[in-house]
Design an enzyme around this catalytic site. Structure first.
Site, PDB file in Angstrom:
ATOM      1  NE  ARG A  49      -0.780   1.993   3.489  1.00 13.61           N
ATOM      2  CZ  ARG A  49       0.272   2.788   3.701  1.00 13.61           C
ATOM      3  NH1 ARG A  49       1.450   2.300   4.059  1.00 13.61           N
ATOM      4  NH2 ARG A  49       0.163   4.087   3.548  1.00 13.61           N
ATOM      5  N   GLY A  50       0.171   2.421  -0.150  1.00 15.74           N
ATOM      6  CA  GLY A  50       0.895   3.689  -0.235  1.00 15.74           C
ATOM      7  C   GLY A  50       1.062   4.011  -1.709  1.00 15.74           C
ATOM      8  CB  ALA A  51       0.232   7.040  -3.679  1.00 15.41           C
ATOM      9  CD  GLN A 187      -4.274   2.697   6.154  1.00 12.16           C
ATOM     10  OE1 GLN A 187      -5.034   3.066   7.049  1.00 12.16           O
ATOM     11  NE2 GLN A 187      -4.710   2.432   4.937  1.00 12.16           N
ATOM     12  CG  ASP A 228      -3.430   8.142  -2.155  1.00 10.62           C
ATOM     13  OD1 ASP A 228      -3.473   8.649  -1.019  1.00 10.62           O
ATOM     14  OD2 ASP A 228      -3.003   6.996  -2.376  1.00 10.62           O
ATOM     15  CG  ASN A 238      -3.673  11.623   1.888  1.00  9.80           C
ATOM     16  OD1 ASN A 238      -2.999  10.754   1.333  1.00  9.80           O
ATOM     17  ND2 ASN A 238      -3.507  11.934   3.165  1.00  9.80           N
ATOM     18  CE  LYS A 239      -6.144   5.403   3.449  1.00  9.27           C
ATOM     19  NZ  LYS A 239      -6.931   4.470   2.589  1.00  9.27           N
TER      20      LYS A 239
HETATM   21  O1  MRU Z   1      -4.976   3.070   1.301  1.00  7.45           O
HETATM   22  P1  MRU Z   1      -3.511   3.419   1.458  1.00  7.45           P
HETATM   23  O2  MRU Z   1      -2.934   2.975   2.737  1.00  7.45           O
HETATM   24  O3  MRU Z   1      -2.721   2.968   0.253  1.00  7.45           O
HETATM   25  O4  MRU Z   1      -3.502   5.006   1.451  1.00  7.45           O
HETATM   26  C1  MRU Z   1      -2.283   5.670   1.558  1.00  7.45           C
HETATM   27  C2  MRU Z   1      -2.432   7.137   1.690  1.00  7.45           C
HETATM   28  O5  MRU Z   1      -3.504   7.685   1.629  1.00  7.45           O
HETATM   29  C3  MRU Z   1      -1.167   7.946   1.777  1.00  7.45           C
HETATM   30  O6  MRU Z   1      -1.385   9.089   2.517  1.00  7.45           O
HETATM   31  C4  MRU Z   1      -0.719   8.328   0.363  1.00  7.45           C
HETATM   32  O7  MRU Z   1      -0.602   7.170  -0.435  1.00  7.45           O
HETATM   33  C5  MRU Z   1       0.521   9.093   0.320  1.00  7.45           C
HETATM   34  S1  MRU Z   1       1.862   8.034   0.786  1.00  7.45           S
HETATM   35  C6  MRU Z   1       3.256   8.262   0.340  1.00  7.45           C
END
Ligand code: MRU
Length: 340
Positions: A49-51, A187, A228, A238-239
Site C-alpha cells: 500500500r501507499g501511492a 495505517q 494519492d 488522500n486517505k
Molecule cells: O490506502 P492506502 O494505505 O494505500 O492510502 C495511503 C495514503 O492515503 C497515503 O497518505 C498516500 O498514499 C501518500 S503516501 C506516500
C-alpha cells in the site's frame, strides 16, 4: 534486473519480495510475488500500500515477468490488469504508462527492466528532495499532526509527509508528532507509530476524532499529510479523514501542508471532483482485523459507507511540498504547480 532494496519492497535473489503491511507491526513477514494474480491480491488487501509503493511493486513484477519470458501481449495485459487494482493513487497509472512506452521498444525486455529500475531509484531521489524542502517549514519544538502512513513503508525512499518529519527531526530533535490512528485500516496506529518508534522520533497516538480539541488547545503547530492524486487546481485526494483535518486546521489557523512527488500530479484532472474515489468493503467499518485478531462490532446487516479517500480543496492548503519545491496558493492558482 539489478538488486533493489527498500523498506517494504525489494528485488533480491531473483525474486520480487514485499513486506506484508497488513501484519505490521506485530509480524514482519515478506512474501515472494511471481504472478499478476498474486500482486493484485497483495495490493487489494493493502499488504502492499501507499501511492508510490503500489506503482513500484507493480512495476517490479512486470519487469520480473518480462525477464521470465512473458511476451509483449502478456506484458501488456499484465500492465492493464495491475493498473486497474486501485483507482485513486495516480502513481500506479504513471508507472504503468512508463512501462507501456518501454514495451513499444524493439528490445522490450531490456527496456521494461531498465524502466522499472529507474522508477524505483527515482522514487528514492524524489523522497529525499521533498523531505529536504519540507523540513525547511519545520521549527524547533513543533508539534506536527499527520494522518495515515506516508513513510518508508509507502515509498522506495524515506517517504513523503513522514519523510519531511524524518529529515526535520534530524535538525530539531525536540519536535513531537501527533499520529492519527487513521480508521478504518489503522495505517497511522499500526505503521506510522511503528516507523516513528524505529526512527526514535517522539510521537503520541490519537484517535482521528481527537484532533479538533488538540488544535483548540494550541497543541498542534502544523499538519503534514501525503497525497494519492493532486489535480491541476491543487485539490488533492488522500486517505479519508484528511479533509476533516484541513477544515479543522483552517478553522484554527494552523498551517496545513501536503507533500507529494510530481508523480502524484494529475494535470488531466482539472479539479478534485474528477478524482475517482475507491470504495472498499463493508467489513473494514463494521469491525477490525489484523495480526492482533479480528472483531466485528456492528450488528449483522449494518449499512456501511466506506470511501478509502477524500478530497481536500486547494482553498484549505497552506502550501504544496513537491520534489521540485514549495508552492504557495498564488503559484498554484497561476497553474505553476510542479513547474521549476
Ligand atoms: O490506502 P492506502 O494505505 O494505500 O492510502 C495511503 C495514503 O492515503 C497515503 O497518505 C498516500 O498514499 C501518500 S503516501 C506516500
Amino acid at each position: 534486473m539489478k538488486e533493489l532494496v527498500a523498506r517494504s519492497l525489494k528485488y533480491q535473489a531473483g525474486r520480487v519480495q514485499v513486506l506484508d503491511q497488513y501484519l505490521l507491526p506485530h509480524e514482519e513477514i515478506w512474501h515472494h510475488c511471481e504472478s499478476v494474480a498474486q500482486m493484485k491480491l497483495l495490493i487489494l488487501t493493502l499488504k502492499v500500500r501507499g501511492a508510490p509503493l503500489i506503482g513500484l511493486a507493480a512495476s517490479l513484477l512486470v519487469a520480473y515477468l518480462a525477464e521470465q519470458g512473458s511476451n509483449k501481449a502478456q506484458l501488456s495485459e499484465a500492465i492493464d490488469e495491475l493498473q486497474a487494482t486501485r483507482p485513486t493513487a495516480v502513481n500506479l497509472m504513471h508507472c504503468m504508462t512508463r512501462l507501456r512506452k518501454a514495451l513499444q521498444q524493439h528490445e522490450y525486455v531490456h527496456a521494461v527492466v531498465a524502466e522499472a529500475e529507474r522508477l524505483f531509484e527515482e522514487d528514492c531521489v524524489l523522497c529525499d528532495r521533498m523531505a529536504t524542502f519540507g523540513a525547511k517549514l519545520v521549527a524547533p519544538e513543533d508539534n506536527i499532526l499527520t494522518h495515515c502512513n506516508t513513510g518508508s513503508l509507502a515509498t522506495a525512499g524515506v517517504g513523503t509527509a513522514l519523510g519531511v518529519i524524518h529529515h526535520a527531526a534530524r535538525q530539531h530533535a525536540d519536535i513531537h508528532i501527533w499520529v492519527d490512528e487513521t480508521r478504518p485500516l489503522l495505517q497511522g496506529g499500526r505503521l506510522t507509530a511503528y516507523e516513528l518508534a524505529q526512527w526514535q522520533i517522539p510521537y503520541t497516538l490519537i484517535c482521528d476524532n481527537m484532533a479538533a480539541s488538540l488544535m483548540a488547545a494550541g497543541q498542534v503547530d502544523k499538519v503534514f499529510v501525503g497525497a494519492d492524486r493532486i489535480a491541476a487546481n491543487g485539490d488533492f485526494a488522500n486517505k479519508v479523514g484528511t479533509y476533516n483535518l484541513a477544515v479543522l486546521a483552517h478553522h484554527h489557523k494552523i498551517p496545513f501542508y501536503v507533500v507529494a512527488p510530481v508523480t502524484t500530479l494529475d494535470m488531466s484532472c482539472a479539479s478534485g471532483a474528477e478524482i475517482p474515489i475507491e470504495q472498499r468493503a463493508e467489513d473494514e467499518v463494521t469491525g477490525v482485523s489484523g495480526s492482533f485478531g479480528s472483531c466485528q462490532w456492528a450488528p449483522q446487516g449494518a449499512k456501511v459507507y466506506n470511501p478509502a479517500f477524500d478530497v481536500t480543496p486547494a482553498a484549505l492548503i497552506t502550501a504544496w511540498v513537491l520534489d521540485t519545491g514549495i508552492y504557495y496558493p498564488q503559484e498554484v492558482a497561476a497553474g505553476e504547480l510542479g513547474t521549476v
